[in-house]
Write an enzyme that holds these catalytic residues in place. Structure first.
Site, PDB file in Angstrom:
ATOM      1  N   GLY A   2       0.743  -1.189   0.157  1.00  0.00           N
ATOM      2  CA  GLY A   2       0.176   0.029   0.002  1.00  0.00           C
ATOM      3  C   GLY A   2       1.044   1.164  -0.121  1.00  0.00           C
ATOM      4  CB  SER A  36       1.024   3.529  -4.997  1.00  0.00           C
ATOM      5  OG  SER A  36      -0.411   3.441  -4.786  1.00  0.00           O
ATOM      6  CB  VAL A  96      -2.633  -7.316   0.455  1.00  0.00           C
ATOM      7  CG1 VAL A  96      -1.497  -6.333   0.349  1.00  0.00           C
ATOM      8  CG2 VAL A  96      -3.923  -6.455   0.869  1.00  0.00           C
ATOM      9  CG  ASN A 129       0.773   1.273   5.075  1.00  0.00           C
ATOM     10  OD1 ASN A 129       0.364   1.991   6.092  1.00  0.00           O
ATOM     11  ND2 ASN A 129       0.421   1.807   3.672  1.00  0.00           N
ATOM     12  CB  SER A 132      -6.161   2.905  12.804  1.00  0.00           C
ATOM     13  OG  SER A 132      -6.898   3.927  12.951  1.00  0.00           O
ATOM     14  CE1 TYR A 147      -9.049   1.564   8.369  1.00  0.00           C
ATOM     15  CE2 TYR A 147      -9.847   3.013  10.364  1.00  0.00           C
ATOM     16  CZ  TYR A 147      -8.864   2.424   9.228  1.00  0.00           C
ATOM     17  OH  TYR A 147      -7.766   2.885   9.374  1.00  0.00           O
ATOM     18  CE  LYS A 154      -6.560  -0.734   9.273  1.00  0.00           C
ATOM     19  NZ  LYS A 154      -5.150  -0.750   8.805  1.00  0.00           N
TER      20      LYS A 154
END
Ligand SMILES: NC(=O)c1ccc[n+]([C@@H]2O[C@H](COP(=O)([O-])OP(=O)(O)OC[C@H]3O[C@@H](n4cnc5c(N)ncnc54)[C@H](OP(=O)(O)O)[C@@H]3O)[C@@H](O)[C@H]2O)c1
Length: 259
Positions: free
Chosen positions: A14, A16, A65, A91, A143, A157, A161
């Site tokens: 992750g 870019s 991934v 990541n 996070s 989410y 995490k």
């Protein structure tokens, strides 16, 4: 001074843009050989080209991934290009928003398969080479959202995490016999391209709720990742490092305003 990543082979998934690009840039600046991984070829290539400036050793790999065989190919390419794998920064992550009433099974599958299963696939693929390294290192990007705090729309989410940390606490025991450590950075609000798009007002309001009165930079996360990946952090495993400018500490608005 932490200079032990010089010459090491580092994979950042992750990478870019956003935090991953920041992590990759910090390692590259400190002399590591970095493989930048993302799904979009043009963005991954552009990022690697930008980070190569000044003779740094950065190349791109296009991979998802969530795809186990692409992660195996990623590890093979890192070994071929960079002579092994010493550090994996897992990541890659996504954060679509959905309220509880609307959250579908597909929403859950997408978030968990990238943030949790994808993290595992990248680690699993890198393991044979990490075992051959003298002191392999895995750094997860978790996070504050989930492990420490909540935010409307991010129940799935946040769960993903927090799941990364549950994974890490068993993984650190399984990996210890190979001398591999695994730790997690927990970023607060970090100024990425996506956040810049939300505008100056959003940034000002967020900054006001942070004791250090600014959002984090991608370098702030890169430096934390580099510390956890350093030789000097060799006795730290299964731990979390919150990098949030103190955001999670005030017990109330009053506590923040009285300071
Ligand atoms: N930004 C924040 O404030 C913040 C705070 C706490 C935690 N985090 C965590 O930090 C990490 C990065 O967040 P960010 O804000 O930097 O995100 P971002 O700017 O959206 O960048 C995400 C990166 O991951 C790549 N990616 C997404 N899905 C992928 C997949 N399936 N396989 C491989 N690469 C994938 C993207 O490229 P492609 O789309 O081309 O694949 C891109 O390079 C995430 O794990 C996130 O949960 C961010």
């Amino acid at each position: 001074m932490l200079n032990s990543c010089e010459g090491k082979s580092v994979i950042v998934t992750g990478a870019s843009k956003g935090i991953g690009k920041g992590i990759a840039a910090v390692f590259a600046r400190h002399g590591a050989k970095v493989l930048v991984v993302a799904r979009n070829l043009d963005q991954a290539d552009a990022c690697a080209a930008e980070l190569r400036a000044g003779g740094r050793q950065v190349s791109a790999f296009v991979g998802d991934v969530t795809n186990r065989s692409e992660m195996e190919e990623m590890a093979r390419v890192a070994v071929e290009r960079n002579g092994g794998i010493d550090i994996l920064c897992a990541n890659a992550g996504i954060f679509p928003q959905s309220k509880l009433e609307d959250m579908s099974g597909a929403d859950w599958d997408t978030v968990l398969s990238t943030n949790v299963k994808g993290m595992h696939f990248s680690i699993q693929a890198a393991l044979p080479a990490l075992k051959r390294s003298k002191g392999g290192r895995i750094v997860l990007t978790s996070s504050i959202t989930g492990p420490v705090t909540g935010f409307p729309g991010w129940a799935h989410y946040g769960a993903s995490k927090a799941a990364q940390l549950g994974f890490m606490r068993t993984a650190c025991i399984e990996l210890a016999k190979y001398g591999i450590t695994i730790n997690a950075v927990l970023p607060g609000n970090i100024k990425t391209e996506g956040l810049t798009d939300l505008g100056a007002d959003y940034e000002r309001t967020m900054a006001a709720s942070i004791p250090l009165k600014r959002l984090g930079t991608v370098d702030d996360i890169g430096h934390a990742a580099m510390f956890l990946a350093s030789d000097q952090a060799g006795y730290i495993t299964g731990q979390t490092l919150i990098v949030d400018g103190g955001q999670t500490l005030p017990e109330s608005l009053e506590a923040l305003n009285q300071a």
